[in-house]
Design a protein around this motif. Structure first.
Motif, PDB file in Angstrom:
ATOM      1  N   UNK A  88       5.341   4.800  -1.567  1.00 32.96           N
ATOM      2  CA  UNK A  88       5.569   3.385  -1.855  1.00 32.96           C
ATOM      3  C   UNK A  88       5.462   2.616  -0.544  1.00 32.96           C
ATOM      4  N   UNK A  89       4.582   1.628  -0.514  1.00 35.55           N
ATOM      5  CA  UNK A  89       4.410   0.788   0.664  1.00 35.55           C
ATOM      6  C   UNK A  89       4.955  -0.603   0.358  1.00 35.55           C
ATOM      7  N   UNK A  90       5.757  -1.115   1.293  1.00 38.86           N
ATOM      8  CA  UNK A  90       6.342  -2.446   1.132  1.00 38.86           C
ATOM      9  C   UNK A  90       5.332  -3.458   1.632  1.00 38.86           C
ATOM     10  N   UNK A  91       5.081  -4.479   0.825  1.00 39.01           N
ATOM     11  CA  UNK A  91       4.103  -5.504   1.171  1.00 39.01           C
ATOM     12  C   UNK A  91       4.767  -6.797   1.589  1.00 39.01           C
ATOM     13  N   UNK A  92       4.325  -7.885   1.025  1.00 36.55           N
ATOM     14  CA  UNK A  92       4.789  -9.220   1.399  1.00 36.55           C
ATOM     15  C   UNK A  92       6.142  -9.528   0.783  1.00 36.55           C
ATOM     16  N   UNK A  93       6.869 -10.426   1.455  1.00 40.03           N
ATOM     17  CA  UNK A  93       8.142 -10.925   0.936  1.00 40.03           C
ATOM     18  C   UNK A  93       8.058 -12.446   0.859  1.00 40.03           C
ATOM     19  N   UNK A 125      11.847 -12.229  -3.015  1.00 38.54           N
ATOM     20  CA  UNK A 125      11.002 -11.277  -3.749  1.00 38.54           C
ATOM     21  C   UNK A 125      10.237 -10.418  -2.752  1.00 38.54           C
ATOM     22  N   UNK A 126      10.282  -9.113  -2.962  1.00 38.69           N
ATOM     23  CA  UNK A 126       9.605  -8.159  -2.085  1.00 38.69           C
ATOM     24  C   UNK A 126       8.612  -7.370  -2.931  1.00 38.69           C
ATOM     25  N   UNK A 127       7.347  -7.467  -2.572  1.00 36.38           N
ATOM     26  CA  UNK A 127       6.284  -6.779  -3.311  1.00 36.38           C
ATOM     27  C   UNK A 127       6.110  -5.372  -2.752  1.00 36.38           C
ATOM     28  N   UNK A 128       5.869  -4.407  -3.632  1.00 36.62           N
ATOM     29  CA  UNK A 128       5.650  -3.016  -3.237  1.00 36.62           C
ATOM     30  C   UNK A 128       4.510  -2.435  -4.060  1.00 36.62           C
ATOM     31  N   UNK A 129       3.871  -1.446  -3.481  1.00 37.27           N
ATOM     32  CA  UNK A 129       2.749  -0.805  -4.164  1.00 37.27           C
ATOM     33  C   UNK A 129       2.777   0.690  -3.885  1.00 37.27           C
ATOM     34  N   UNK A 130       2.481   1.475  -4.904  1.00 34.64           N
ATOM     35  CA  UNK A 130       2.345   2.925  -4.733  1.00 34.64           C
ATOM     36  C   UNK A 130       0.911   3.206  -4.304  1.00 34.64           C
ATOM     37  N   UNK A 131       0.776   3.815  -3.138  1.00 39.11           N
ATOM     38  CA  UNK A 131      -0.538   4.153  -2.596  1.00 39.11           C
ATOM     39  C   UNK A 131      -0.557   5.660  -2.363  1.00 39.11           C
ATOM     40  N   UNK A 132      -1.192   6.380  -3.268  1.00 50.91           N
ATOM     41  CA  UNK A 132      -1.261   7.834  -3.171  1.00 50.91           C
ATOM     42  C   UNK A 132      -2.484   8.202  -2.335  1.00 50.91           C
ATOM     43  N   UNK A 133      -2.311   8.996  -1.267  1.00 54.33           N
ATOM     44  CA  UNK A 133      -3.458   9.403  -0.448  1.00 54.33           C
ATOM     45  C   UNK A 133      -4.460  10.219  -1.270  1.00 54.33           C
ATOM     46  N   UNK A 134      -5.714  10.140  -0.880  1.00 56.00           N
ATOM     47  CA  UNK A 134      -6.770  10.869  -1.598  1.00 56.00           C
ATOM     48  C   UNK A 134      -6.475  12.368  -1.676  1.00 56.00           C
TER      49      UNK A 134
END
Length: 156
Positions: A105-110, A118-127
């Motif tokens: 899970x990577x934390x993005x913009x707030x 509000x804090x945006x997050x995204x799951x970024x699974x490595x290849x």
């Protein structure tokens, strides 16, 4: 009535689950519900945490993401023009809210709007961690790892 749960017997009979038990115990210890928050799943890999921070300004809030932990800390600056309050119902106390994040899970913009952080997050699974399809070759085309066709076509 007892509200705590003792995980000691389970710790003795398991290997590698220490982090899980620590998370369960930390969640059970968290008694304060201040400030309130929402966790929203936007789509398959996008999430948003919204924290109600009425009475705080963006410069009073600090957001730190470190490994699998997101910490939101708020401390109001002393108001020079305090005035005399008859009733003070908006909480102004300092807070620290911690969120355990799953792997990848990577934390993005707030953003801060209308007293909501509000804090945006995204799951970024490595290849390398994503499932991949392995083709099955026939016996005639079977090669070992590291071998090339040049070895078969060298002149004798």
């Amino acid at each position: 009535m007892r509200t705590a749960f003792d995980f000691t017997p389970y710790r003795r009979s398991t290997v590698g689950f220490d982090r899980l038990f620590n998370l369960l115990e930390a969640g059970a210890r968290e008694e304060d519900g201040y400030p309130p928050f929402d966790i929203q799943k936007i789509d398959g890999d996008n999430f948003r945490i919204t924290v109600a921070v009425a009475g705080f300004r963006p410069e009073d809030i600090e957001i730190v993401a470190h490994q699998n932990l997101l910490t939101v800390t708020g401390k109001r600056a002393d108001d020079a023009d305090k005035g005399e309050y008859i009733h003070r119902g908006i909480a102004a106390r300092a807070f620290e809210r911690r969120f355990q994040l799953a792997d990848f899970i990577e934390v993005g913009a707030a953003t801060f709007e209308h007293g909501l952080l509000s804090i945006e997050m995204k799951r970024v699974v490595p290849e390398a961690m994503k499932p991949r399809r392995i083709e099955i070759g026939g016996s005639a085309s079977t090669k070992r790892l590291g071998e090339t066709k040049e070895k078969d076509t060298e002149p004798a």
